[in-house]
Design an enzyme around this catalytic site. Structure first.
Site, mmCIF file in Angstrom:
data_model
loop_
_atom_site.group_PDB
_atom_site.id
_atom_site.type_symbol
_atom_site.label_atom_id
_atom_site.label_comp_id
_atom_site.label_asym_id
_atom_site.label_seq_id
_atom_site.Cartn_x
_atom_site.Cartn_y
_atom_site.Cartn_z
ATOM 1 N N CYS A 13 0.789 -1.126 -0.091
ATOM 2 C CA CYS A 13 0.054 -0.039 -0.175
ATOM 3 C C CYS A 13 0.864 1.190 -0.064
ATOM 4 O O CYS A 13 2.220 1.106 0.009
ATOM 5 C CB CYS A 13 -0.928 -0.062 1.108
ATOM 6 S SG CYS A 13 -0.095 0.144 3.022
ATOM 7 N N CYS A 16 3.500 1.795 2.539
ATOM 8 C CA CYS A 16 4.817 0.954 2.550
ATOM 9 C C CYS A 16 5.821 1.931 2.029
ATOM 10 O O CYS A 16 6.963 2.054 2.322
ATOM 11 C CB CYS A 16 4.514 -0.222 1.601
ATOM 12 S SG CYS A 16 3.394 -1.655 2.208
ATOM 13 N N ASP A 477 10.659 28.518 -30.256
ATOM 14 C CA ASP A 477 11.838 28.683 -30.991
ATOM 15 C C ASP A 477 11.558 28.528 -32.469
ATOM 16 O O ASP A 477 10.846 27.576 -32.743
ATOM 17 C CB ASP A 477 13.037 28.088 -30.398
ATOM 18 C CG ASP A 477 14.406 28.565 -31.196
ATOM 19 O OD1 ASP A 477 14.591 29.580 -31.424
ATOM 20 O OD2 ASP A 477 14.859 27.611 -31.539
ATOM 21 N N ASP A 680 15.071 23.121 -29.080
ATOM 22 C CA ASP A 680 15.678 22.289 -29.423
ATOM 23 C C ASP A 680 16.433 21.478 -28.491
ATOM 24 O O ASP A 680 17.097 20.339 -28.583
ATOM 25 C CB ASP A 680 16.800 22.312 -30.640
ATOM 26 C CG ASP A 680 17.696 23.651 -30.112
ATOM 27 O OD1 ASP A 680 18.076 23.667 -28.928
ATOM 28 O OD2 ASP A 680 18.476 24.112 -31.006
ATOM 29 N N ASP A 684 18.254 26.022 -26.301
ATOM 30 C CA ASP A 684 17.183 27.017 -25.566
ATOM 31 C C ASP A 684 17.272 26.399 -24.265
ATOM 32 O O ASP A 684 16.300 26.527 -23.573
ATOM 33 C CB ASP A 684 16.160 26.524 -26.327
ATOM 34 C CG ASP A 684 15.984 27.036 -27.738
ATOM 35 O OD1 ASP A 684 16.424 28.301 -28.036
ATOM 36 O OD2 ASP A 684 15.682 26.493 -28.506
#
Length: 835
Positions: A13, A16, A477, A680, A684
């Protein structure tokens, strides 16, 4: 610092996972630990000098859980599946054993209670019963007759066999049937269900409590009440069926849960299965076949049509089309030639190719994706922190509440009725188990993240998934994101009656002497249309103007309008076309040839950084979703607005230097926008980090270096739309799961405590609940359903039914999450339809 994502077995659960984080998190040398119950994984960052992994493993083992260290992990998908199947089989064996022992008790008491059949306490009375007579009618009348007849049929062969040993009609001794029920329930309580006790002891030892504590308390209370009451106080009806049925239903629920959770994490298993098993490599001029784990970097690998590409590399010989769908999600085969990248686990569809291995083993794109998906599935969404906090205090609160329920009934409402008070306390303990709460978020995230990976979208954690659907603005961009990132020839127009193919041949050939990006665009155009190009001689680069050289003995020049003026060429005849192309944000040059002593124009060439495929469709879909679209570029405003008009973007931020992009994102956020930055992933990085969510556009095998919280593996902007759509659907599932989990507990706990009787019955005295309340009597007029509702309103929840309800709630939450595996985002449906 060492950072690992490891499997943890044996969690039952959410408490845990909190217990593991609590104990390991306070150890010296542990920087951070986040354990996911749903994923059965822990993401841990630690200093191996201060605390070795073996010590962490030992501590987790002391809690009753099993940490799968890297040296213990299966090396193949088959081995991983074998381990999981073994654990599920063990769970199934426990369920079978519990069923075989509990079934006679459950069946007997269920039929007795359901059809109000006389309870037989003594063995020989059971054997000597007479064949029943049908005395009633309707469902309960026929049910009572069928039950009595069923018991009579069972008694006959037993009576015959027992008759060989004793006189059944006049037995010399008496045996209470409860001895048999006690004998059947004891192995269930202390052997089959021993893990509940073990885990409870370890949890309490470190000052915490989990679901096992509730199960152990509830079933032990039923068992020991039954045993002591039966042996010393001659109670009429022990609780054997309650403890046995409770444990059976809980074990059954955990078995179904384990199977369902295995399906939830199917994405990782499917990715592991993708890799090739062996490879054909060139060794000493001969082709040999070796297992995948023997491949080394720079090996030359041969792949025939229909075979899997074993690892990442660069083609050195051959041409083909490769099906990359299994890794990148790209629906159409991709053409590949010499010098181009290939990705491991993809399928070669046609020609024979040879390639040099550049990444092997854990460095390949496939394993990068597997690692990122595993880390993401082991992570938590912010909403999970709240749920975990509730779960941490929930178990102790339930224990306190159960004691209050027992005290209220035993000391105030129905004094001295121990059985009634104990029944309600056990029902509260069992039905309150927070399994469904703990599973609500992680199971949905596991399936959602795995589903995204199928479409070539890597979500780096639950936080990314939770935030994506909330964004209000998408900043993109331009170069490398909206556009390809390199110029190509968009227009080639022959002038002065010149043949177009000859003009292109001469123009492209003279450009071979230049390394300028615009020159490369013209060369590629020439090679694409004509194949090989003749050599250029006497090449000269005229700074600020263009280039000159000799091709096939003809002097050729390519340059701007100023170069034309210098060469004495008037461009007035073509000025309108020249300015039109420039207005479209295209770089436009002239190609000229020397005819005798004079230069004359032979071609007008326009070049531009072209839009990526499907960029327009992606922008259109984002606008339909009411997202504000913003383009960020370093270009001049004229060029930027020309591209924005073509693609359908309304807001443009031009002349933005790379180092200023993060500040631009800050300003957008200051306007009250939740911003996703699409870039990219390398240039960036600051802007991606500043944005509310960074979406890095990947490209083949460069995924590992990408920053951002979402990575688009196949470099398709439509996946920005898909990631947002999938995020919204997954979070919707999370909220559905949480609603049902909380709704279940809020509704079920008061019913288990019997508090609904205050509203559904009339209190005759201060201690006795009597006639049904007036409003409940009206339910009986609604027919069969009304009568069922009326009966429910007057009864309390039995512990074994509470156990079944608790188990069912957990399984239903996991099943609801699994429905995500069938979900196809609307954008993907459009892509599939077009392809």
């Amino acid at each position: 610092m060492t950072k690992l994502v490891l499997k943890v077995k044996g969690m039952h659960c959410a408490s845990c996972s909190i217990l593991i984080d609590k104990l390991i998190g306070k150890q010296a040398g542990v920087q951070s630990i986040k354990t996911s119950y749903g994923a059965e994984k822990t993401a841990i960052e630690f200093d191996e000098v201060k605390i070795p992994l073996t010590k962490i493993d030992e501590l987790i083992n002391q809690l009753g859980y099993d940490l799968i260290r890297p040296d213990e992990q299966g090396s193949t998908a088959a081995e991983e599946e074998k381990k999981e199947a073994k654990q599920i089989e063990e769970s199934r064996r426990r369920v079978k054993a519990a069923f075989l022992l509990a079934f006679p008790i459950i069946l007997y008491y269920m039929l007795i209670h359901m059809f109000n059949v006389t309870h037989v306490h003594e063995l020989f009375d059971f054997l000597n019963q007479r064949a029943p007579l049908l005395t009633g009618s309707g469902f309960f009348g026929y049910g009572s007759y069928a039950t009595s007849y069923f018991f009579w049929i069972i008694a006959q062969p037993l009576k015959f066999l027992t008759g060989f040993l004793v006189d059944v009609s006049n037995p010399p001794f008496r045996i209470d049937l409860n001895y048999f029920y006690w004998a059947l329930s004891t192995p269930i309580q202390f052997i089959i269900a021993w893990p509940f006790y073990r885990n409870s002891f370890t949890a309490i030892r470190v000052g915490s409590a989990n679901m096992d504590v509730l199960v152990a308390l509830g079933t032990s209370a039923a068992y020991f009440y039954s045993m002591i009451g039966f042996l010393f106080f001659n109670i009429d009806h022990p609780f054997w069926e309650s403890s046995a049925a409770l444990l059976f239903f809980i074990l059954l629920g955990r078995y179904f849960e384990a199977v369902a959770k295995g399906r939830a994490s199917q994405a990782i298993k499917e990715l592991l299965k993708l890799e090739a098993k062996e490879a054909h490599i060139m060794r000493d001029g001969a082709e040999v076949t070796v297992p995948l784990d023997q491949l080394k970097k720079d090996d030359i690998i041969v792949v025939r049509p229909g075979e899997k590409i074993p690892v990442d590399g660069l083609i050195i010989e051959g041409k083909t089309h490769i099906d990359e769908k299994v890794v990148t999600g790209e629906s159409m085969p991709v053409g590949k030639g010499v010098g181009e990248e290939v990705i491991g686990a993809t399928i070669n569809q046609e020609g024979l190719i040879k390639f040099k291995a550049t990444k092997v083993g854990k460095e390949t794109l496939l394993y990068q994706i597997i690692q990122m998906v595993e880390e993401a599935q082991a992570s938590r969404a912010p909403i999970q922190n709240l749920v975990d906090k509730i779960s941490e205090y929930f178990v102790p609160a339930v224990v306190v509440f159960a004691v209050i329920v027992f005290s209220t009934w035993y000391f105030f409402l129905i004094p001295d009725d121990l059985r009634s008070a104990l029944t309600k306390m056990i029902a509260v303990l069992v039905i309150s188990c927070p399994c469904a709460m703990g599973l609500a978020t992680p199971t949905a995230l596991i399936v959602g993240i795995g589903r995204a990976a199928k479409f070539g979208i890597i979500l780096k954690g639950g936080e990314a998934l939770e935030k994506a659907y909330r964004i209000t603005a998408v900043a993109l961009d331009k170069t490398g994101t909206l556009t390809i990132g390199k110029p190509v020839v968009t227009d080639f127009m022959a002038l002065g009656g010149m043949d177009e193919r000859e003009a292109l041949l001469l123009s492209a050939s003279v450009e071979q002497g230049s390394e300028h990006p615009l020159a490369r665009a013209v060369i590629e155009k020439g090679k694409e249309k004509l194949g090989s190009l003749p050599e250029v001689k006497d090449f000269e680069a005229v700074s600020g103007y263009g280039v000159k050289g000799s091709v096939n003995g003809i002097e050729i020049g390519v340059g701007n309008s100023a170069f034309m003026e210098k060469l004495g060429i008037s461009i007035e005849e073509w000025r309108h076309k020249f300015e039109e192309l420039q207005g479209q944000a295209k770089t436009t040059v002239f190609a000229v040839k020397k005819d005798g002593d004079r230069w004359r124009a032979m071609a007008l060439i326009a070049m531009a950084d072209t839009l990526k495929p499907f960029a327009k469709e992606a922008i259109a879909e984002l606008k339909k979703m009411k997202k504000e679209i913003i383009m960020i570029t370093g270009d001049n405003p004229k060029t930027a607005h020309a591209i924005a008009r073509e693609i359908g973007i309304d807001r443009v931020l031009a002349e933005v230097k790379p180092q200023e992009k993060a500040d631009v994102i800050k300003k957008l956020q200051a306007e009250g926008k939740s911003v996703a930055m699409v870039g990219d992933g390398i240039n960036d990085s600051p802007a991606l980090a500043q944005a509310d969510i960074g979406i890095a556009v990947g490209s083949g095998t460069d995924v590992a270096v990408q920053t951002g919280e979402i990575i688009l593996v196949k470099d398709d902007l439509r996946d920005v739309v898909t990631s947002i759509q999938l995020s919204g659907k997954t979070i919707k599932k999370v909220w559905q799961n949480l609603f049902w989990a909380f709704f279940y507990n809020v509704l079920a706990i008061p019913v288990a405590a019997g508090f609904h009787l205050f509203f559904t019955t009339q209190i005759l005295t201060s201690h006795i609940f009597g006639r049904p309340a007036e409003w409940t009597l009206g339910l009986q007029k609604l027919g069969g359903l009304g009568k069922a509702l009326f009966n429910l309103s007057q009864s309390t929840l039995r512990p074994e039914i509470a156990g079944f309800a608790m188990a069912f709630s957990s399984v239903s939450v996991v099943t609801n999450s699994l429905l995500l595996r069938r979900y196809v985002p609307p954008m993907e449906k459009v892509i599939e339809a077009k392809s």
